[in-house]
Design an enzyme around this catalytic site. Structure first.
Site, PDB file in Angstrom:
ATOM      1  N   ASN A 212     -78.787 120.246  62.623  1.00  0.00           N
ATOM      2  CA  ASN A 212     -77.820 119.893  63.879  1.00  0.00           C
ATOM      3  C   ASN A 212     -76.442 120.222  63.501  1.00  0.00           C
ATOM      4  O   ASN A 212     -76.108 120.304  62.268  1.00  0.00           O
ATOM      5  CB  ASN A 212     -78.186 118.891  64.573  1.00  0.00           C
ATOM      6  N   ALA A 276     -75.946 108.622  62.316  1.00  0.00           N
ATOM      7  CA  ALA A 276     -76.369 109.722  61.776  1.00  0.00           C
ATOM      8  C   ALA A 276     -77.060 110.773  63.120  1.00  0.00           C
ATOM      9  O   ALA A 276     -77.710 109.934  63.732  1.00  0.00           O
ATOM     10  CB  ALA A 276     -77.494 109.542  60.834  1.00  0.00           C
ATOM     11  N   LYS A 290     -90.560 131.006  50.316  1.00  0.00           N
ATOM     12  CA  LYS A 290     -90.361 131.632  51.490  1.00  0.00           C
ATOM     13  C   LYS A 290     -91.318 132.103  52.567  1.00  0.00           C
ATOM     14  O   LYS A 290     -92.062 133.060  52.088  1.00  0.00           O
ATOM     15  CB  LYS A 290     -89.161 132.523  51.194  1.00  0.00           C
ATOM     16  N   LYS A 345     -84.256 100.158  71.170  1.00  0.00           N
ATOM     17  CA  LYS A 345     -84.213 100.162  69.616  1.00  0.00           C
ATOM     18  C   LYS A 345     -83.601  98.889  69.380  1.00  0.00           C
ATOM     19  O   LYS A 345     -83.258  98.750  68.091  1.00  0.00           O
ATOM     20  CB  LYS A 345     -83.367 101.266  69.293  1.00  0.00           C
TER      21      LYS A 345
HETATM   22  O1  C5P Z   1     -83.173 108.702  70.795  1.00  0.00           O
HETATM   23  P1  C5P Z   1     -81.815 109.237  69.983  1.00  0.00           P
HETATM   24  O2  C5P Z   1     -82.117 110.035  68.809  1.00  0.00           O
HETATM   25  O3  C5P Z   1     -80.779 109.838  70.778  1.00  0.00           O
HETATM   26  O4  C5P Z   1     -81.078 107.885  69.451  1.00  0.00           O
HETATM   27  C1  C5P Z   1     -79.696 108.133  68.671  1.00  0.00           C
HETATM   28  C2  C5P Z   1     -79.554 106.758  67.796  1.00  0.00           C
HETATM   29  O5  C5P Z   1     -80.744 106.676  66.967  1.00  0.00           O
HETATM   30  C3  C5P Z   1     -78.463 107.152  66.940  1.00  0.00           C
HETATM   31  O6  C5P Z   1     -77.816 105.732  66.390  1.00  0.00           O
HETATM   32  C4  C5P Z   1     -79.198 107.670  65.637  1.00  0.00           C
HETATM   33  O7  C5P Z   1     -78.543 107.404  64.355  1.00  0.00           O
HETATM   34  C5  C5P Z   1     -80.530 106.880  65.709  1.00  0.00           C
HETATM   35  N1  C5P Z   1     -81.754 107.521  65.058  1.00  0.00           N
HETATM   36  C6  C5P Z   1     -82.228 107.383  63.979  1.00  0.00           C
HETATM   37  N2  C5P Z   1     -83.266 107.748  63.536  1.00  0.00           N
HETATM   38  C7  C5P Z   1     -83.968 108.847  64.053  1.00  0.00           C
HETATM   39  C8  C5P Z   1     -83.410 109.396  65.127  1.00  0.00           C
HETATM   40  C9  C5P Z   1     -82.217 108.444  65.789  1.00  0.00           C
HETATM   41  O8  C5P Z   1     -81.615 106.379  63.332  1.00  0.00           O
HETATM   42  N3  C5P Z   1     -84.922 109.530  63.696  1.00  0.00           N
END
Ligand code: C5P
Length: 409
Positions: A212, A276, A290, A345
């Site tokens: 991304n 992140a 590939k 979370k």
């Molecule tokens: O649910 P979402 O991806 O929008 O949540 C964003 C938050 O969760 C951010 O703080 C991101 O760094 C963290 N995150 C994470 N691991 C993931 C997905 C998101 O730590 N696999």
């Protein structure tokens, strides 16, 4: 004693409030603070070197060039000597010089060469303070990391009323006590933090990946802000083009799974900030070679869910950081969605930002965020540089940590 043996370098500027520096110096002297002073040319119009020298029991520095002893006035060693530099009063003109990085005399040269925290104590007429040029300088200087105390509202020496009056010696004294108190606590407690930032890359084959737009800038600025506060900080960063400061401990990772592994290695920490933009999915299988253009059935690329690092940290029973902070990039129902993410979370703070608008958020130097607290309180921070937002967020996190610690001990 909080202030005992602390070393403050004062820069006394050219404003009528310069006389108040003498009261503050006396107050600090009584609390066993060592003081050195630089008196600017215009400051000398308001207070004499003799009165400052008599109070500080130290020589007052005035010129960058000293004919008697060229080795004595060393702008580097003056700044290295100090624990903190205080500019009092800070005039509008002085702020302009700092905002463009002038080094035209001893005071401005010391400040440009400084590696210490710098506290500005503005004092000026209300119109001067509110002028767009001055307010623009305030923003620039905040972004450079200068700290401010005041100005206050009140009657001024010129007879007008409004914002621009210098904080009183007592107010500045309290600020300094609080500042050193926090520094002492952070040092003694040996606080540690980890910050995740940047995108992750999930490879499909040796050359292609899912990723991304994240630059990693906001998390990088947060790590710098925490480190400046004296917190031992490690930045865990996905592939990013940023040039990182050599002073910061950095762990480079590629995928979400790598990121989680590094995070686990860093535990226990007191603070964890997940800034992140971790990819939510990764290919179940990474092709050794590939993938060919003529591959017919692309639905063969099966995806699986990545680990959620924030969720792992928030729920972690063995080593849950005392403060867990999440970021929430949303395009609609920002507060509602961020609040539920925060709950799901197990975060202590959620930093929500609207990524639907251009000019802030992803890949920009600017951000506009709402800080959501566990008790429902929301602090909106207007659009500003990511470094400014990082300093604000870091301060809120440290306040929270210190408060928690007080309640635990
Ligand atoms: O649910 P979402 O991806 O929008 O949540 C964003 C938050 O969760 C951010 O703080 C991101 O760094 C963290 N995150 C994470 N691991 C993931 C997905 C998101 O730590 N696999």
């Amino acid at each position: 004693m909080t202030l005992k043996n602390k070393k403050i370098l004062f820069i006394v500027g050219g404003g009528i409030s310069a006389y108040k520096s003498l009261d503050l110096i006396r107050l600090l002297q009584k609390n066993s603070v060592s003081i050195k002073t630089i008196l600017t040319k215009s400051g000398k119009e308001f207070v004499t070197p003799l009165s400052i020298a008599a109070l500080t029991k130290n020589k007052v520095y005035e010129d960058i060039f000293n004919k008697n002893n060229e080795a004595e006035i060393d702008h580097i060693s003056l700044s290295r000597w100090a624990d903190l530099i205080v500019v009092l009063p800070t005039t509008a003109n002085f702020m302009t010089k700092l905002s463009i990085g002038k080094a035209e005399d001893l005071a401005t040269t010391v400040l440009l060469a400084s590696n210490k925290d710098i506290l500005l104590v503005p004092a000026m007429n209300v119109r001067m303070w509110l002028h767009k040029a001055t307010q623009k300088n305030v923003k620039i200087l905040q972004d450079y990391g200068y700290h401010f105390v005041g100005p206050q509202k009140g009657e001024m020496a010129c007879g007008e009323y409004g914002e621009g009056k210098m904080s009183s010696p007592r107010q500045i004294f309290s600020y300094l006590k609080n500042y050193f108190n926090r520094k002492n606590i952070v040092k003694n407690k040996n606080f540690k933090a980890l910050v995740t930032t940047g995108p992750t890359r999930e490879y499909l084959d040796p050359v292609r990946y899912i990723s991304n737009e994240s630059s990693g800038k906001q998390g990088y600025e947060l790590a710098l802000a925490l480190k400046k506060m004296g917190i031992k900080t490690t930045l865990v960063v996905g592939p990013s083009n940023l040039n990182f400061s050599k002073d910061l401990k950095i762990k480079k990772v590629i995928s979400a799974n790598n990121m989680l592994d590094e995070v686990k290695k860093l535990l226990p920490v007191d603070i964890a900030i997940c800034a992140a933009a971790v990819a939510d999915y990764s290919p179940v299988k990474k092709n050794k070679n590939k993938i060919k253009k003529d591959a017919t059935n692309l639905s063969l690329i099966k995806l699986e869910k990545n680990p959620d690092i924030l969720d792992f940290l928030g729920k972690n029973n063995k080593h849950r950081p005392k403060i867990v902070v999440g970021f929430s990039a949303e395009t609609e129902n920002i507060i509602f969605n961020s609040k539920s993410k925060m709950k799901n979370k197990y975060c202590d703070l959620m930093i929500a930002n609207d990524v639907s608008k251009k000019g802030t958020g992803f890949n920009s130097d600017y951000n506009k965020v709402a800080i959501i607290h566990k008790n429902g309180k929301i602090q909106n921070i207007k659009k500003n540089k990511k470094s400014y937002i990082a300093n604000m967020v870091a301060k809120i996190i440290l306040d929270k940590l210190l408060m928690n610690d007080k309640n635990i001990n």
